[in-house]
Design a protein around this motif. Structure first.
Motif, PDB file in Angstrom:
ATOM      1  N   GLY A 178     -14.306   2.688   3.713  1.00 54.27           N
ATOM      2  CA  GLY A 178     -12.946   2.394   2.580  1.00 54.27           C
ATOM      3  C   GLY A 178     -11.610   2.315   2.805  1.00 54.27           C
ATOM      4  O   GLY A 178     -11.050   3.245   4.216  1.00 54.27           O
ATOM      5  N   SER A 186     -16.063   0.014  -2.778  1.00 55.70           N
ATOM      6  CA  SER A 186     -14.946   0.247  -2.973  1.00 55.70           C
ATOM      7  C   SER A 186     -13.654  -0.982  -4.155  1.00 55.70           C
ATOM      8  O   SER A 186     -13.200   0.395  -4.326  1.00 55.70           O
ATOM      9  CB  SER A 186     -14.301   0.518  -1.663  1.00 55.70           C
ATOM     10  OG  SER A 186     -13.396  -0.677  -0.989  1.00 55.70           O
ATOM     11  N   ARG A 205       0.942  -1.167   0.241  1.00 53.05           N
ATOM     12  CA  ARG A 205      -0.144  -0.264  -0.005  1.00 53.05           C
ATOM     13  C   ARG A 205       0.424   1.587  -0.135  1.00 53.05           C
ATOM     14  O   ARG A 205       1.678   1.367  -0.381  1.00 53.05           O
ATOM     15  CB  ARG A 205      -1.099   0.119   1.303  1.00 53.05           C
ATOM     16  CG  ARG A 205      -1.799  -1.145   0.594  1.00 53.05           C
ATOM     17  CD  ARG A 205      -3.111  -0.667   1.947  1.00 53.05           C
ATOM     18  NE  ARG A 205      -4.575  -1.889   1.301  1.00 53.05           N
ATOM     19  CZ  ARG A 205      -4.691  -2.085   2.221  1.00 53.05           C
ATOM     20  NH1 ARG A 205      -5.236  -1.554   3.944  1.00 53.05           N
ATOM     21  NH2 ARG A 205      -5.777  -2.975   2.235  1.00 53.05           N
ATOM     22  N   LYS A 232      -4.244   3.626   3.375  1.00 51.13           N
ATOM     23  CA  LYS A 232      -4.954   3.663   1.234  1.00 51.13           C
ATOM     24  C   LYS A 232      -5.041   4.643   0.593  1.00 51.13           C
ATOM     25  O   LYS A 232      -3.446   5.744   0.831  1.00 51.13           O
ATOM     26  CB  LYS A 232      -6.212   3.498   1.285  1.00 51.13           C
ATOM     27  CG  LYS A 232      -6.086   1.655   1.314  1.00 51.13           C
ATOM     28  CD  LYS A 232      -7.685   1.136   1.607  1.00 51.13           C
ATOM     29  CE  LYS A 232      -8.306  -0.191   1.491  1.00 51.13           C
ATOM     30  NZ  LYS A 232      -9.952  -0.324   1.835  1.00 51.13           N
ATOM     31  N   ASN A 237      -8.590  -0.932   9.413  1.00 51.60           N
ATOM     32  CA  ASN A 237      -9.722  -0.300   9.590  1.00 51.60           C
ATOM     33  C   ASN A 237     -10.352  -2.068   9.841  1.00 51.60           C
ATOM     34  O   ASN A 237     -11.798  -1.311  10.043  1.00 51.60           O
ATOM     35  CB  ASN A 237     -10.182  -0.255   8.020  1.00 51.60           C
ATOM     36  CG  ASN A 237     -11.775   0.494   7.543  1.00 51.60           C
ATOM     37  OD1 ASN A 237     -11.890   0.824   8.629  1.00 51.60           O
ATOM     38  ND2 ASN A 237     -12.259   0.706   6.607  1.00 51.60           N
ATOM     39  N   ALA A 238     -10.155  -3.355   9.529  1.00 52.56           N
ATOM     40  CA  ALA A 238     -10.974  -4.201   9.559  1.00 52.56           C
ATOM     41  C   ALA A 238     -11.152  -4.338  11.081  1.00 52.56           C
ATOM     42  O   ALA A 238     -12.574  -5.440  11.956  1.00 52.56           O
ATOM     43  CB  ALA A 238     -10.322  -5.120   9.144  1.00 52.56           C
ATOM     44  N   ILE A 241     -14.640  -7.037   0.095  1.00 51.43           N
ATOM     45  CA  ILE A 241     -13.703  -6.026   0.117  1.00 51.43           C
ATOM     46  C   ILE A 241     -12.432  -6.475  -0.361  1.00 51.43           C
ATOM     47  O   ILE A 241     -11.737  -6.405  -1.410  1.00 51.43           O
ATOM     48  CB  ILE A 241     -13.466  -5.423   1.610  1.00 51.43           C
ATOM     49  CG1 ILE A 241     -14.567  -4.782   1.670  1.00 51.43           C
ATOM     50  CG2 ILE A 241     -11.955  -4.250   1.522  1.00 51.43           C
ATOM     51  CD1 ILE A 241     -15.573  -4.941   3.373  1.00 51.43           C
ATOM     52  N   ASP A 269     -18.724   2.468   6.790  1.00 50.26           N
ATOM     53  CA  ASP A 269     -16.894   2.222   6.147  1.00 50.26           C
ATOM     54  C   ASP A 269     -17.358   3.049   5.045  1.00 50.26           C
ATOM     55  O   ASP A 269     -17.515   2.270   4.204  1.00 50.26           O
ATOM     56  CB  ASP A 269     -17.800   0.695   6.001  1.00 50.26           C
ATOM     57  CG  ASP A 269     -16.585   0.141   5.896  1.00 50.26           C
ATOM     58  OD1 ASP A 269     -14.945   0.995   5.804  1.00 50.26           O
ATOM     59  OD2 ASP A 269     -15.978  -1.032   5.448  1.00 50.26           O
ATOM     60  N   SER A 273      -9.083   3.550   6.607  1.00 50.58           N
ATOM     61  CA  SER A 273      -8.176   3.348   6.418  1.00 50.58           C
ATOM     62  C   SER A 273      -6.698   3.946   6.670  1.00 50.58           C
ATOM     63  O   SER A 273      -6.816   5.001   6.100  1.00 50.58           O
ATOM     64  CB  SER A 273      -7.453   2.218   5.118  1.00 50.58           C
ATOM     65  OG  SER A 273      -8.562   0.677   5.330  1.00 50.58           O
TER      66      SER A 273
HETATM   67  C1  LIG Z   1     -10.243  -1.986   2.559  1.00 55.14           C
HETATM   68  C2  LIG Z   1     -11.271  -2.338   3.157  1.00 55.14           C
HETATM   69  C3  LIG Z   1     -11.750  -2.415   4.545  1.00 55.14           C
HETATM   70  C4  LIG Z   1     -10.243  -3.109   5.128  1.00 55.14           C
HETATM   71  O1  LIG Z   1      -8.818  -1.931   5.469  1.00 55.14           O
HETATM   72  P1  LIG Z   1      -8.108  -2.848   6.197  1.00 55.14           P
HETATM   73  O2  LIG Z   1      -7.656  -1.263   5.978  1.00 55.14           O
HETATM   74  O3  LIG Z   1      -7.741  -3.163   5.331  1.00 55.14           O
HETATM   75  O4  LIG Z   1      -8.122  -3.464   7.130  1.00 55.14           O
HETATM   76  C5  LIG Z   1     -12.831  -2.252   5.123  1.00 55.14           C
HETATM   77  N1  LIG Z   1     -14.369  -1.876   4.138  1.00 55.14           N
HETATM   78  C6  LIG Z   1     -13.613  -1.172   2.999  1.00 55.14           C
HETATM   79  C7  LIG Z   1     -14.772  -0.743   2.193  1.00 55.14           C
HETATM   80  C8  LIG Z   1     -12.472  -1.149   2.199  1.00 55.14           C
HETATM   81  O5  LIG Z   1     -12.345  -0.863   1.157  1.00 55.14           O
END
Ligand SMILES: *Cc1c(COP(=O)(O)O)cnc(C)c1O
Length: 465
Positions: A256, A224, A93, A291, A149-150, A176, A254, A288
């Motif tokens: 993303g 996403s 990333r 990203k 983010n998870a 995802i 969420d 996140s």
């Molecule tokens: C990438 C993503 C996640 C997970 O995020 P991480 O930081 O990789 O754990 C969750 N929800 C969406 C919509 C995403 O795009």
């Protein structure tokens, strides 16, 4: 024949006591070198039994040294990303800004005031500094940062809706990536998924009709990594927030990627921002760190103080907490947004903002240098760079790429791509129209020389030079 070859393989003892392994024995200890030599010889025995020729003593020694070098090398190894995909999950990333790197280095190197308040000398919160930055940048009342983010979603759903129903539109009960699926996360958090609407159209009344006394949350997830086109209808955040206010049910969003800068400024489609979610009044927004934010791996939660407090107090918060080095580099990354330096300082945004003409000039310089030094057939061709990382699906930026045709060197595009991957500094590219394409947009400027060297070495390996 094979048993003769097997009998003639050197003993472990003979290989280990050879002069070439003396240094390794000195550094790693005799026992470790014996163990590795056994592995190499066992492997060779299997190959000989399968019909391969027996290697020479020198080759065996080199294999042991190779195994030792591989084990001793720091991992993961840096690679050059010439794919043109800016946020490439398999390549780690977001690259970090200088300040973000320096911040991680400084706290990793020694002790820090991670959890001590320097004014009072009493215990403090590792979240305090980040919280005030995130409040200023997103307008949220409160914030909490966790491992990714998870983990943020798992914590949010567990703390607010375990044992209860969570309403999600069918269009957003998505996977995802890497097997991470919204329905699975809900189940793991102890929630029951109630899906409403259809894959392409959902109205706010669909959510309203599904509300029961056991509803714990409305969950919106940003689609996403794919796009639904055509006959579609999605519920605006504001409408869901209004329904939430009427029913006393929190709206969780969420996002993303969660862009903190407006992507449309760079000719891209609009990527939802945390600032918009907060302004719309969601309970919590999740995004996140690595990203489009362009920082280290992290999961960021912003929103209403009362909800954030419930997350902070949940036992999972400790299990998914962020480490000090990520915390330091995330703080430094967020500071770039606060001071209006994000586009200049954060590599992801610099790459997005790069002028196609500047990208073309770099491809031109590579092309000339490679052609002059190797005689390879090169060209500079139009390309499209992708954002990647589950952000802005299908959205690309106009770019330019170096195209190398392996014809003259006796290889194929696949073999050249593989030779590029196997250089001391591996180069990751892609194949298009039977040529290898390397997009300068995602290659850091300081990697230019290493890049040219790797290409020349890979072309040399192709022609057997
Ligand atoms: C990438 C993503 C996640 C997970 O995020 P991480 O930081 O990789 O754990 C969750 N929800 C969406 C919509 C995403 O795009």
């Amino acid at each position: 024949m094979n048993s003769y070859q097997l009998r003639n393989l050197p003993s472990v003892e003979r290989v280990v006591s050879g002069q070439p392994l003396a240094g390794a024995v000195e550094s790693y200890g005799r026992e470790r070198v014996v163990e590795l030599t056994r592995e190499v010889l066992a492997n060779i025995r299997r190959q000989v039994l399968a019909g391969a020729g027996a290697p020479s003593a020198d080759e065996i020694t080199r294999a042991v040294l190779g195994l030792i070098a591989g084990l001793a090398a720091p991992s993961p190894h840096p690679v050059i990303n010439a794919t043109g995909v800016i946020i490439h999950t398999n390549l780690g990333r977001a690259p970090l800004s200088q300040a973000a790197l320096a911040a991680a280095d400084a706290v990793g190197r020694g002790y820090s005031d991670l959890e001590i308040d320097l004014d009072t000398g009493r215990r403090g919160s590792r979240q305090a500094h980040l919280q005030s930055l995130l409040q200023r940048i997103t307008g949220a009342e409160a914030a909490l940062v966790v491992n990714n983010n998870a983990a943020a979603l798992l914590l949010g759903l567990s703390a607010l809706a375990a044992g209860r129903e969570v309403i999600v539109t069918r269009g957003e009960a998505v996977e995802i990536g890497g097997g991470f699926r919204i329905p699975d996360v809900l189940r793991q958090s102890g929630c029951t998924l109630v899906d409403v609407g259809t894959t392409n159209r959902t109205y706010v009344r669909d959510y309203a009709d599904a509300v029961t006394e056991n509803t714990g949350a409305f969950l919106k997830a940003h689609a996403s990594n794919f796009r639904v086109a055509g006959f579609t209808a999605a519920v605006a955040e504001r409408d869901l927030v209004e329904l939430g206010a009427r029913t006393g049910i929190p709206v969780l969003h969420d996002l993303g990627s969660g862009a903190l800068l407006p992507t449309e400024r760079y000719g891209l489609a609009h990527e939802p921002t945390p600032q918009e979610s907060i302004a719309a009044g969601v309970g919590l927004a999740f995004f996140s760190g690595d990203k489009l934010l362009g920082g280290p791996q992290a999961g960021i939660i912003v929103g209403q103080r009362e909800l954030v407090t419930r997350l902070e107090r949940h036992p999972l918060a400790r299990a998914v907490r962020i480490d000090k080095m990520s915390l330091a580099s995330l703080t430094a990354t967020l500071t770039h947004y606060l001071t209006g330096q994000a586009e200049a300082a954060i590599p992801v945004w610099r790459m997005i903002a790069a002028d196609p003409l500047a990208v073309r000039a770099r491809a031109d310089a590579w092309s000339k240098a490679i052609a002059a030094a190797s005689g390879a057939e090169t060209a500079v061709v139009p390309a499209r760079s992708a954002i990647g990382g589950g952000s802005l699906p299908g959205e690309t930026l106009p770019s330019w790429a170096l195209s190398i045709s392996p014809n003259g060197s006796g290889g194929t595009p696949e073999s050249l791509l593989s030779a590029l991957r196997n250089q001391p500094t591996p180069v990751i590219g892609r194949i298009e129209e039977d040529t290898v394409r390397l997009d300068p947009r995602t290659v850091l400027p300081e990697q230019d020389d290493a890049m040219k060297q790797a290409i020349l070495a890979a072309l040399g390996a192709q022609s057997g030079a």
